[in-house]
Design a protein around this motif. Sequence first.
Motif, PDB file in Angstrom:
ATOM      1  N   UNK A  64       0.849  -1.183   0.000  1.00  0.00           N
ATOM      2  CA  UNK A  64       0.000   0.000   0.000  1.00  0.00           C
ATOM      3  C   UNK A  64       0.887   1.236   0.000  1.00  0.00           C
ATOM      4  N   UNK A  65       0.667   2.142  -0.947  1.00  0.00           N
ATOM      5  CA  UNK A  65       1.410   3.404  -1.002  1.00  0.00           C
ATOM      6  C   UNK A  65       0.753   4.385  -0.038  1.00  0.00           C
ATOM      7  N   UNK A  66       1.492   4.816   0.991  1.00  0.00           N
ATOM      8  CA  UNK A  66       0.915   5.701   2.011  1.00  0.00           C
ATOM      9  C   UNK A  66       1.498   7.106   1.976  1.00  0.00           C
ATOM     10  N   UNK A  67       2.589   7.311   1.238  1.00  0.00           N
ATOM     11  CA  UNK A  67       3.171   8.649   1.108  1.00  0.00           C
ATOM     12  C   UNK A  67       4.011   8.690  -0.156  1.00  0.00           C
ATOM     13  N   UNK A  68       4.180   9.894  -0.702  1.00  0.00           N
ATOM     14  CA  UNK A  68       4.871  10.036  -1.987  1.00  0.00           C
ATOM     15  C   UNK A  68       5.482  11.423  -2.069  1.00  0.00           C
ATOM     16  N   UNK A  89       4.992  17.745  -4.869  1.00  0.00           N
ATOM     17  CA  UNK A  89       3.944  16.722  -4.761  1.00  0.00           C
ATOM     18  C   UNK A  89       4.141  15.834  -3.542  1.00  0.00           C
ATOM     19  N   UNK A  90       4.471  16.457  -2.413  1.00  0.00           N
ATOM     20  CA  UNK A  90       4.647  15.707  -1.160  1.00  0.00           C
ATOM     21  C   UNK A  90       3.260  15.436  -0.579  1.00  0.00           C
ATOM     22  N   UNK A  91       2.908  14.177  -0.433  1.00  0.00           N
ATOM     23  CA  UNK A  91       1.552  13.846   0.001  1.00  0.00           C
ATOM     24  C   UNK A  91       1.563  12.603   0.883  1.00  0.00           C
ATOM     25  N   UNK A  92       0.670  12.596   1.869  1.00  0.00           N
ATOM     26  CA  UNK A  92       0.492  11.464   2.778  1.00  0.00           C
ATOM     27  C   UNK A  92      -0.981  11.060   2.728  1.00  0.00           C
ATOM     28  N   UNK A  93      -1.239   9.774   2.793  1.00  0.00           N
ATOM     29  CA  UNK A  93      -2.609   9.282   2.801  1.00  0.00           C
ATOM     30  C   UNK A  93      -3.414   9.975   3.898  1.00  0.00           C
ATOM     31  N   UNK A  94      -4.612  10.424   3.576  1.00  0.00           N
ATOM     32  CA  UNK A  94      -5.402  11.236   4.504  1.00  0.00           C
ATOM     33  C   UNK A  94      -5.621  10.563   5.853  1.00  0.00           C
ATOM     34  N   UNK A  95      -5.843   9.270   5.861  1.00  0.00           N
ATOM     35  CA  UNK A  95      -6.111   8.579   7.120  1.00  0.00           C
ATOM     36  C   UNK A  95      -4.885   8.375   7.987  1.00  0.00           C
ATOM     37  N   UNK A  96      -3.695   8.707   7.460  1.00  0.00           N
ATOM     38  CA  UNK A  96      -2.452   8.479   8.196  1.00  0.00           C
ATOM     39  C   UNK A  96      -1.681   9.765   8.481  1.00  0.00           C
ATOM     40  N   UNK A  97      -2.316  10.887   8.255  1.00  0.00           N
ATOM     41  CA  UNK A  97      -1.623  12.156   8.505  1.00  0.00           C
ATOM     42  C   UNK A  97      -1.480  12.412  10.002  1.00  0.00           C
ATOM     43  N   UNK A  99       1.104  11.404  11.730  1.00  0.00           N
ATOM     44  CA  UNK A  99       1.825  10.282  12.333  1.00  0.00           C
ATOM     45  C   UNK A  99       3.310  10.281  11.981  1.00  0.00           C
ATOM     46  N   UNK A 100       3.797  11.371  11.415  1.00  0.00           N
ATOM     47  CA  UNK A 100       5.213  11.461  11.090  1.00  0.00           C
ATOM     48  C   UNK A 100       5.598  10.942   9.718  1.00  0.00           C
ATOM     49  N   UNK A 101       4.607  10.560   8.888  1.00  0.00           N
ATOM     50  CA  UNK A 101       4.950  10.016   7.574  1.00  0.00           C
ATOM     51  C   UNK A 101       5.426  11.093   6.611  1.00  0.00           C
ATOM     52  N   UNK A 102       4.970  12.333   6.811  1.00  0.00           N
ATOM     53  CA  UNK A 102       5.460  13.433   5.990  1.00  0.00           C
ATOM     54  C   UNK A 102       6.957  13.630   6.190  1.00  0.00           C
ATOM     55  N   UNK A 103       7.403  13.571   7.440  1.00  0.00           N
ATOM     56  CA  UNK A 103       8.830  13.679   7.736  1.00  0.00           C
ATOM     57  C   UNK A 103       9.602  12.508   7.111  1.00  0.00           C
TER      58      UNK A 103
END
Length: 206
Positions: A64-68, A89-97, A99-103
């Motif tokens: 599952x792709x959760x960030x890009x 185009x830095x993006x994180x899945x809405x349900x997982x924002x 939680x540090x995935x952007x970093x």
Amino acid sequence: MTETEFEVVRVHNRRDLWDACADLLNDTWHRSKTARLATLEKCCAELPDGVALLTHSSGDDTPRVVAFAMVLRVGDNVDDACPGVLIESVVVSKGLRGKGLGRRVMAAAEDLAMRLGFRVAHLSTHDKQGFYERLGYVSGPVVSALRSKAAAAAAAACRENQAPAATAPEARDGHDKARDKSVGSAVAVPTAAATPPPPPPAGLPP
């Protein structure tokens, strides 16, 4: 690997992930999926390229792709002594924002830039200044995201040398308009910042 463990991959040689990357981007910024896939079609080992953060659920072989994030070359004359990249185009899945995935995905994009010899990263934001400042970014001058002729030629040669995939998207008309004009609200920082974000969860393959 559990749902909370992550893998970082470059997408130029992962065509099996392109649909999921396009869907993730369109969930936040809607545009033609054909255009999204055409942009991913241009990814190659020498940039532009995308980095994706994946999770693997137990019992399911499909990641599952959760960030890009997308990484592009900046024109050669932005800083002759220290050429840079544009992270967009830095993006994180809405349900997982939150939680540090952007970093994590930013760390992966910066790691890719450094592996390719770049030491400066540029980006554009209108509403996420606080997030990028916490990663060590500072406001900088507007830069041109238009790739140099040398960079464009290198990317074209890279794509020609890539082995064809078993299934390739039909779309080839990308959304390159943003690369044809100056970037607004630019922020820039050496990728070797004094307070860097945490390292990506797994080493990036070439």
